[in-house]
Design an enzyme around this catalytic site. Structure first.
Site, PDB file in Angstrom:
ATOM      1  N   ALA A   1       0.832  -1.206  -0.002  1.00 18.61           N
ATOM      2  CA  ALA A   1       0.008  -0.032  -0.047  1.00 18.61           C
ATOM      3  C   ALA A   1       0.861   1.181  -0.067  1.00 18.61           C
ATOM      4  CB  ALA A   1      -0.773   0.141   1.202  1.00 18.61           C
TER       5      ALA A   1
ATOM      6  N   GLY B   1       0.821  -4.796   0.959  1.00 20.66           N
ATOM      7  CA  GLY B   1      -0.498  -5.050   0.494  1.00 20.66           C
ATOM      8  C   GLY B   1      -0.463  -5.440  -0.924  1.00 20.66           C
TER       9      GLY B   1
ATOM     10  N   GLU C   1      -0.787  -9.236  -0.318  1.00 23.25           N
ATOM     11  CA  GLU C   1      -2.404  -9.580   0.355  1.00 23.25           C
ATOM     12  C   GLU C   1      -3.027  -9.499  -1.088  1.00 23.25           C
ATOM     13  OE1 GLU C   1      -1.969  -6.271   2.899  1.00 23.25           O
ATOM     14  OE2 GLU C   1      -2.520  -7.676   4.678  1.00 23.25           O
TER      15      GLU C   1
ATOM     16  N   GLU D   1       5.773  -5.225   6.741  1.00 23.13           N
ATOM     17  CA  GLU D   1       5.061  -3.960   7.629  1.00 23.13           C
ATOM     18  C   GLU D   1       5.800  -3.866   8.817  1.00 23.13           C
ATOM     19  OE1 GLU D   1       3.452  -6.546   5.858  1.00 23.13           O
ATOM     20  OE2 GLU D   1       1.727  -5.471   4.929  1.00 23.13           O
TER      21      GLU D   1
HETATM   22  N1  DAK Z   1       4.570   3.136  -0.941  1.00 21.01           N
HETATM   23  C1  DAK Z   1       4.845   4.457  -1.306  1.00 21.01           C
HETATM   24  N2  DAK Z   1       5.974   4.497  -2.111  1.00 21.01           N
HETATM   25  C2  DAK Z   1       6.768   3.393  -2.491  1.00 21.01           C
HETATM   26  C3  DAK Z   1       6.595   2.257  -1.826  1.00 21.01           C
HETATM   27  C4  DAK Z   1       5.260   2.220  -1.071  1.00 21.01           C
HETATM   28  N3  DAK Z   1       5.019   0.983  -0.389  1.00 21.01           N
HETATM   29  N4  DAK Z   1       7.296   1.506  -2.267  1.00 21.01           N
HETATM   30  C5  DAK Z   1       8.190   1.901  -3.056  1.00 21.01           C
HETATM   31  N5  DAK Z   1       7.729   3.389  -3.249  1.00 21.01           N
HETATM   32  C6  DAK Z   1       8.438   4.430  -3.995  1.00 21.01           C
HETATM   33  C7  DAK Z   1       9.764   4.903  -3.307  1.00 21.01           C
HETATM   34  O1  DAK Z   1       9.399   5.889  -2.314  1.00 21.01           O
HETATM   35  C8  DAK Z   1      10.463   5.476  -4.374  1.00 21.01           C
HETATM   36  O2  DAK Z   1      10.001   6.846  -4.551  1.00 21.01           O
HETATM   37  P1  DAK Z   1      10.895   8.105  -4.938  1.00 21.01           P
HETATM   38  O3  DAK Z   1      11.944   8.037  -3.867  1.00 21.01           O
HETATM   39  O4  DAK Z   1      11.527   7.860  -6.204  1.00 21.01           O
HETATM   40  O5  DAK Z   1      10.063   9.177  -5.033  1.00 21.01           O
HETATM   41  C9  DAK Z   1      10.168   4.560  -5.658  1.00 21.01           C
HETATM   42  O6  DAK Z   1       8.972   4.008  -5.188  1.00 21.01           O
HETATM   43  C10 DAK Z   1      11.362   3.527  -5.834  1.00 21.01           C
HETATM   44  O7  DAK Z   1      11.493   2.862  -4.753  1.00 21.01           O
HETATM   45  P2  DAK Z   1      12.825   2.535  -4.084  1.00 21.01           P
HETATM   46  O8  DAK Z   1      13.942   3.730  -4.432  1.00 21.01           O
HETATM   47  O9  DAK Z   1      12.727   2.500  -2.685  1.00 21.01           O
HETATM   48  O10 DAK Z   1      13.379   1.239  -4.888  1.00 21.01           O
HETATM   49  P3  DAK Z   1      14.415   0.242  -4.288  1.00 21.01           P
HETATM   50  O11 DAK Z   1      14.479  -0.542  -5.496  1.00 21.01           O
HETATM   51  O12 DAK Z   1      15.544   0.712  -3.769  1.00 21.01           O
HETATM   52  O13 DAK Z   1      13.687  -0.616  -3.278  1.00 21.01           O
HETATM   53  C11 DAK Z   1      11.737  -1.785  -2.469  1.00 21.01           C
HETATM   54  C12 DAK Z   1      12.695  -1.250  -3.574  1.00 21.01           C
HETATM   55  C13 DAK Z   1      10.447  -2.346  -2.855  1.00 21.01           C
HETATM   56  C14 DAK Z   1      12.663  -2.685  -1.768  1.00 21.01           C
HETATM   57  C15 DAK Z   1      11.309  -0.771  -1.539  1.00 21.01           C
HETATM   58  O14 DAK Z   1      10.887   0.455  -2.208  1.00 21.01           O
HETATM   59  C16 DAK Z   1      10.662  -0.802  -0.460  1.00 21.01           C
HETATM   60  O15 DAK Z   1      10.912  -1.284   0.630  1.00 21.01           O
HETATM   61  N6  DAK Z   1       9.389  -0.407  -0.479  1.00 21.01           N
HETATM   62  C17 DAK Z   1       8.275  -0.205   0.810  1.00 21.01           C
HETATM   63  C18 DAK Z   1       7.956  -1.684   0.889  1.00 21.01           C
HETATM   64  C19 DAK Z   1       6.939  -2.008   2.152  1.00 21.01           C
HETATM   65  O16 DAK Z   1       7.248  -1.565   3.233  1.00 21.01           O
HETATM   66  N7  DAK Z   1       5.665  -2.419   1.802  1.00 21.01           N
HETATM   67  C20 DAK Z   1       4.792  -2.553   2.830  1.00 21.01           C
HETATM   68  C21 DAK Z   1       4.031  -1.181   3.054  1.00 21.01           C
HETATM   69  S1  DAK Z   1       2.756  -1.264   4.235  1.00 21.01           S
HETATM   70  C22 DAK Z   1      -4.871  -1.725   4.614  1.00 21.01           C
HETATM   71  C23 DAK Z   1      -4.733  -2.142   3.122  1.00 21.01           C
HETATM   72  C24 DAK Z   1      -3.465  -2.262   2.980  1.00 21.01           C
HETATM   73  C25 DAK Z   1      -2.425  -2.285   3.769  1.00 21.01           C
HETATM   74  C26 DAK Z   1      -2.636  -2.047   5.036  1.00 21.01           C
HETATM   75  C27 DAK Z   1      -3.992  -2.025   5.441  1.00 21.01           C
HETATM   76  N8  DAK Z   1      -6.309  -1.483   4.880  1.00 21.01           N
HETATM   77  C28 DAK Z   1      -7.402  -0.814   3.666  1.00 21.01           C
HETATM   78  C29 DAK Z   1      -6.875  -1.179   6.047  1.00 21.01           C
HETATM   79  C30 DAK Z   1      -1.098  -2.509   3.342  1.00 21.01           C
HETATM   80  C31 DAK Z   1       0.063  -1.980   3.909  1.00 21.01           C
HETATM   81  C32 DAK Z   1       1.396  -1.873   3.361  1.00 21.01           C
HETATM   82  O17 DAK Z   1       1.532  -2.639   2.163  1.00 21.01           O
END
Ligand code: DAK
Length: 265
Positions: free
Chosen positions: A73, A116, A119, A139
């Site tokens: 997400a 997400g 999921e 997360e």
């Molecule tokens: N959200 C927003 N932006 C994201 C993102 C994300 N999840 N993942 C990547 N990006 C963005 C980065 O910020 C970056 O943006 P700029 O800095 O260029 O503006 C761009 O995408 C490229 O990413 P990276 O520079 O980080 O690229 P890398 O190759 O170095 O790394 C990576 C890729 C996938 C390992 C890294 O981006 C990363 O760790 N991303 C976050 C992964 C993460 O933590 N995912 C879980 C998020 S929490 C719900 C519904 C859903 C959910 C919860 C509740 N309800 C309806 C109640 C779900 C929650 C989640 O998913």
């Protein structure tokens, strides 16, 4: 096979196209690793619902791009949200809607399939993965836990020990491991994952449509009900199919040694 763009809506975050009886929805936010913002989820669900209601479509494929199915997400959108906003916004309804589609949905996954994104893939009915796919629920590293069903679906598929390890460490697994654990249906070279998913969807879309929907509903009842209730769903659907033209056609075609002509009625 005919390939036509769907022009019904000018979507901003997803691309929709049809290949014969298969509807393909591609998440298209590559600069943000296909992060699933609320507007994106709303478009994804609307596109899938339209395809779900269209008699010309028999199955759907959801995909991202080679680098990322979806990295979760949108963290930037979520960062300042209050609990009350989360509760009242109703965005979880969008996620639930994917699980309520009547027709089969296949996730074609390459690259990051995190949070997400993972999921969403698990809300689909099957997953075709490229060799480069990575699955995880990271997360914990941003101070939360999976919120769109991850703790439940991952645990049902992987078992408690593996789900616990992934969710508590935030580490991810590769496609081969995901295959061994039963999370994905098949793993193919990266240049083939979408083609393979479309092929699988086309095969399903060629089956009698009512029987496909009834079978999907009955299989999904496993996760939602006790065995006795699930068996009731299966029985009801089995009996109901005997009121369809396709059941008569399918069985007549078998007896007459010819190919069936499905009508979806
Ligand atoms: N959200 C927003 N932006 C994201 C993102 C994300 N999840 N993942 C990547 N990006 C963005 C980065 O910020 C970056 O943006 P700029 O800095 O260029 O503006 C761009 O995408 C490229 O990413 P990276 O520079 O980080 O690229 P890398 O190759 O170095 O790394 C990576 C890729 C996938 C390992 C890294 O981006 C990363 O760790 N991303 C976050 C992964 C993460 O933590 N995912 C879980 C998020 S929490 C719900 C519904 C859903 C959910 C919860 C509740 N309800 C309806 C109640 C779900 C929650 C989640 O998913």
């Amino acid at each position: 096979m005919a390939r036509t763009a769907v022009k019904a809506l000018p979507y901003e975050h997803v691309l929709v196209r049809r290949e014969g009886r298969v509807g393909l929805v591609q998440i298209n936010r590559p600069k943000a690793m296909n992060a699933l913002s609320t507007p994106l989820m709303a478009e994804l669900v609307q596109a899938l619902r339209e395809l779900d209601l269209d008699d010309a479509i028999g199955a759907m494929v959801v995909t991202g791009d080679e680098r990322a199915f979806a990295a979760g997400a949108d963290i930037k959108e979520m960062a300042g949200v209050t609990p009350m906003e989360l509760l009242t916004r109703g965005s979880l309804d969008l996620w639930d809607a994917v699980g309520r589609l009547a027709k089969p949905v296949i996730a074609a996954v390459s690259g990051f399939c995190f949070g997400g994104g993972c999921e969403l893939a698990m809300l689909c009915d099957m997953i075709v993965a490229s060799e480069t796919a990575r699955f995880g629920q990271p997360e914990i590293a941003i101070g939360v836990i999976p919120g769109a069903g991850g703790t439940q679906r991952l645990t049902r598929i992987l078992g408690k020990a593996r789900a616990m390890e992934l969710v508590l460490t935030g580490e991810s697994i590769g496609a081969r491991e995901a295959l061994a654990y039963g999370l994905v249906n098949r793993v193919v070279p990266v240049e083939l994952y979408l083609e393979e998913a479309l092929k699988l969807a086309a095969k399903i879309a060629g089956q009698p449509p009512l029987a496909v929907k009834m079978a999907k509903e009955a299989i999904n009842a496993v996760d939602q009900m006790h065995l006795d209730e699930g068996l009731q769903v299966e029985r009801k659907n089995f009996y109901l199919l005997f009121s369809s033209e396709d059941q008569k056609e399918g069985m007549a075609a078998f007896v007459q040694k010819r190919a069936p002509n499905w009508k979806g009625k």
